[in-house]
Design a protein around this motif. Structure first.
Motif, mmCIF file in Angstrom:
data_model
loop_
_atom_site.group_PDB
_atom_site.id
_atom_site.type_symbol
_atom_site.label_atom_id
_atom_site.label_comp_id
_atom_site.label_asym_id
_atom_site.label_seq_id
_atom_site.Cartn_x
_atom_site.Cartn_y
_atom_site.Cartn_z
ATOM 1 N N GLY A 1 67.040 -34.875 -26.311
ATOM 2 C CA GLY A 1 65.640 -35.061 -26.675
ATOM 3 C C GLY A 1 65.180 -34.050 -27.707
ATOM 4 O O GLY A 1 64.399 -34.364 -28.608
ATOM 5 N N ILE A 2 65.679 -32.822 -27.568
ATOM 6 C CA ILE A 2 65.318 -31.789 -28.548
ATOM 7 C C ILE A 2 65.928 -32.116 -29.905
ATOM 8 O O ILE A 2 65.292 -31.960 -30.959
ATOM 9 C CB ILE A 2 65.783 -30.404 -28.059
ATOM 10 C CG1 ILE A 2 64.989 -30.001 -26.801
ATOM 11 C CG2 ILE A 2 65.619 -29.360 -29.153
ATOM 12 C CD1 ILE A 2 65.491 -28.730 -26.168
ATOM 13 N N ALA A 3 67.156 -32.610 -29.885
ATOM 14 C CA ALA A 3 67.833 -32.945 -31.138
ATOM 15 C C ALA A 3 67.221 -34.166 -31.798
ATOM 16 O O ALA A 3 67.215 -34.279 -33.035
ATOM 17 C CB ALA A 3 69.322 -33.190 -30.871
ATOM 18 N N SER A 4 66.701 -35.104 -31.006
ATOM 19 C CA SER A 4 66.102 -36.328 -31.555
ATOM 20 C C SER A 4 64.716 -36.523 -30.965
ATOM 21 O O SER A 4 64.517 -37.356 -30.052
ATOM 22 C CB SER A 4 66.995 -37.542 -31.256
ATOM 23 O OG SER A 4 68.299 -37.350 -31.740
ATOM 24 N N PRO A 5 63.718 -35.767 -31.391
ATOM 25 C CA PRO A 5 62.371 -35.843 -30.814
ATOM 26 C C PRO A 5 61.702 -37.188 -31.040
ATOM 27 O O PRO A 5 60.763 -37.545 -30.327
ATOM 28 C CB PRO A 5 61.609 -34.735 -31.536
ATOM 29 C CG PRO A 5 62.369 -34.499 -32.807
ATOM 30 C CD PRO A 5 63.803 -34.786 -32.494
#
Length: 573
Positions: A73-77
């Motif tokens: 999720g952090i890598a693909s917000p």
């Protein structure tokens, strides 16, 4: 102190000791004891153990998925489904945690109930064995050591063994699965883990051996301390302790013994704690060393963040599971050492036994009772109490035994009741050796009032009825027995009559004089309609008038049956 001053044995975990720890040849006896007493609760405990072994693995895997979901999720917000998927995982993890908490609560209930029921069962076994074994065991101080240790250890050790086995299985399930993860990470991790935990198990085994040896060595000291405590708090000693001013002396003796035991036990505990601290230091070094290795792999891109978390937790939990596994094995070793005392009591076998096809004890003695060349010495004693005794008691004959203290009068009666067997010679009833009768049948057919009669702190009715528990506690028969001994006047004077509680141990109890207690004991003897009556100093605490009344009743009560009277008083003879 000998056991506490030795240096730690670096080879405490020897191959022989480890084999004994794993094999535990007496383990099946403890499991069988607990299963016999609590089969349902033991099965429930095993089921909970399996569930508790699996749930941590599920929780660990869910944690990996959650961490990976957060990292993704952090890598693909911009991902819309990132949080919803993660929320489902968190909800599932919460349910797993709740299930674990529920199982933990249920386990505590099961353990508490199982332990209580099993402890009662162990007490029943001790009581049954204490009644079953020969009276001769009570003449041997070593028996009191065995009994004391069994009473201390038996109520909780078997349950601890079963709980330990459950713990081993639970840890084994978790350990087997998590160990696969560590082996996949690197084979050296497992070796480091095992090497870090071996010192801890060695310390536990060494302490178990030392504590067992110390307990065995100090049993006599503990028994002496218990004896002093009992004298200080028991009513039977209260008068003389106050009269002679013995209280401060006995308190000082007890305090010194307790202080000695406490210091030696503390020395053993401190020794164990110091070595366990060193063992734990090894485990901590291994844990953070593995953490550094995992962090390096994660930073180098060899694993994801979720992988790093699960590997670190796997190592941390594996260390805990393995430590719990070995700790339970060490506890099993320790418990099995201490339970040997209990098994020593259970393995005692009576020597006074009933033959396979016993003769029937006569309802009415026709030919008489014969002692022929009877010799006897108490167990462990070299000096004979009876030597070459010849005695014939004809049917209906009343025989008085007169002699100095220690001359063997009461011992003769104990042989007749087959509480002991003669070393030489034999005793016959109507020409049949006592050893050919059923032991319980002999004792049902003889009624005895010993000089050291028992004062039962029960109701007056129960005190008399105990003379023949095979009969109904019919008030008419009980009063008839009380009338023969002169106890009926005592009962009539009690506020609740036969329902009055005798003795002062319980509420509303009424304490009697020694002479009154003696009349109650004689009523108990007269309540049993036995073909042979034995009275040992039956009126030693009665005044002359009461003695006369008792023996007038006694003459009518024997009604042609043989009787033995032991006395020092010429008026009785």
């Amino acid at each position: 102190m000998a056991t506490g001053s030795k240096k730690f044995d670096v080879q405490a975990l020897t191959p022989g000791r480890f084999r004994r720890m794993v094999k535990l040849p007496e383990l099946h006896r403890a499991v069988r004891l607990v299963w016999q007493s609590t089969p349902g609760w033991t099965a429930a405990s095993a089921a909970l153990m399996i569930v508790q072994g699996i749930l941590p693995l599920v929780a660990l895997y869910l944690m990996k998925l959650i961490v990976d979901a957060i990292a993704a999720g952090i890598a693909s917000p911009e991902s819309i489904n990132a949080f919803s998927g993660m929320a489902r995982l968190i909800t599932l993890a919460a349910f797993v945690a709740l299930a674990g908490a529920l199982c933990q609560s249920l386990s505590e209930i099961v353990r508490e109930t199982q332990g209580s029921v099993a402890a009662d069962h162990m007490s029943d076994l001790i009581h049954t064995k204490s009644v079953e074994i020969d009276l001769g065991h009570y003449d041997n101080p070593a028996f009191y050591d065995t009994l004391h240790r069994a009473q201390q250890e038996a109520p909780y050790r078997p349950t601890r063994i079963v709980n330990g086995l459950n713990g081993i299985c639970r840890s084994g399930i978790s350990l087997f699965a998590v160990a696969g993860l560590l082996a996949y990470l690197h084979w050296a991790i497992a070796l480091v883990l095992i090497a870090a935990l071996v010192p801890g198990i060695a310390v536990r085994l060494d302490h178990a051996d030392r504590m067992h040896a110390w307990q065995h060595q100090k049993t006599k000291t503990e028994r002496r301390a218990h004896y002093l405590h009992r004298m200080l708090v028991d009513a039977s000693h209260a008068g003389e302790i106050r009269l002679f001013g013995l209280g401060p002396l006995f308190i000082d003796w007890y305090r010194n013994l307790s202080s000695q035991l406490r210091k030696e036990r503390l020395s053993l505990t401190a020794r164990r704690a110091s070595f366990e601290l060193a063992a734990q230091a090894c485990g901590i070094c291994a844990l953070f060393g593995a953490f550094a290795f995992i962090a390096h792999r994660a930073l180098s891109g060899a694993m994801t963040l979720g992988d790093a978390v699960i590997y670190y937790q796997a190592f941390q939990r594996t260390q805990g599971y393995f430590q719990e596994l070995l700790g339970n094995l060490a506890a099993l070793y320790e418990d099995n050492l201490f339970l040997s005392h209990f098994y020593g009591l259970l393995d005692l076998r009576p020597r006074i036994t009933t033959p396979p096809s016993p003769a029937r004890f006569p309802v009415t003695v026709e030919k008489g009772i014969m002692f022929s060349k009877v010799n006897f010495a108490y167990p462990g004693k070299d000096t004979p109490v009876l030597k070459d005794i010849d005695l014939h008691i004809a049917p209906g004959q009343v025989v008085a035994l007169i002699g100095e203290n220690g001359s063997g009068k009461t011992t003769l009666v104990k042989l007749l009741c087959r509480l002991y067997d003669p070393i030489q010679g034999n005793i016959t009833v109507d020409g049949i050796d006592l050893r050919e009768f059923d032991v319980s049948d002999i004792r049902r057919r003889i009624t005895v009032v010993f000089q050291d009669f028992v004062r039962y702190h029960l109701t007056a009715r129960e005190n008399i009825w105990l003379g023949d528990i095979g009969s109904e506690p019919n008030d008419r028969s009980i009063i008839a027995a009380a009338r023969k001994s002169g106890a009926v006047r005592i009962i009539d004077g009690l506020r609740n009559g036969l329902d009055a509680m005798l003795g002062n141990r319980f509420d509303d109890g009424i304490e009697l004089s020694t002479g009154e207690w003696q009349k109650i004991a004689m009523a108990r003897a007269f309540f049993r309609n036995a073909p042979l009556i034995v009275l040992d100093e039956p009126t030693s605490s009665m005044d002359a008038r009461a003695e006369y009344e008792v023996f007038e009743s006694f003459r009518r009560a024997i009604n042609g049956r043989p009787a033995i009277i032991i006395s020092h008083r010429l008026s009785t003879v």
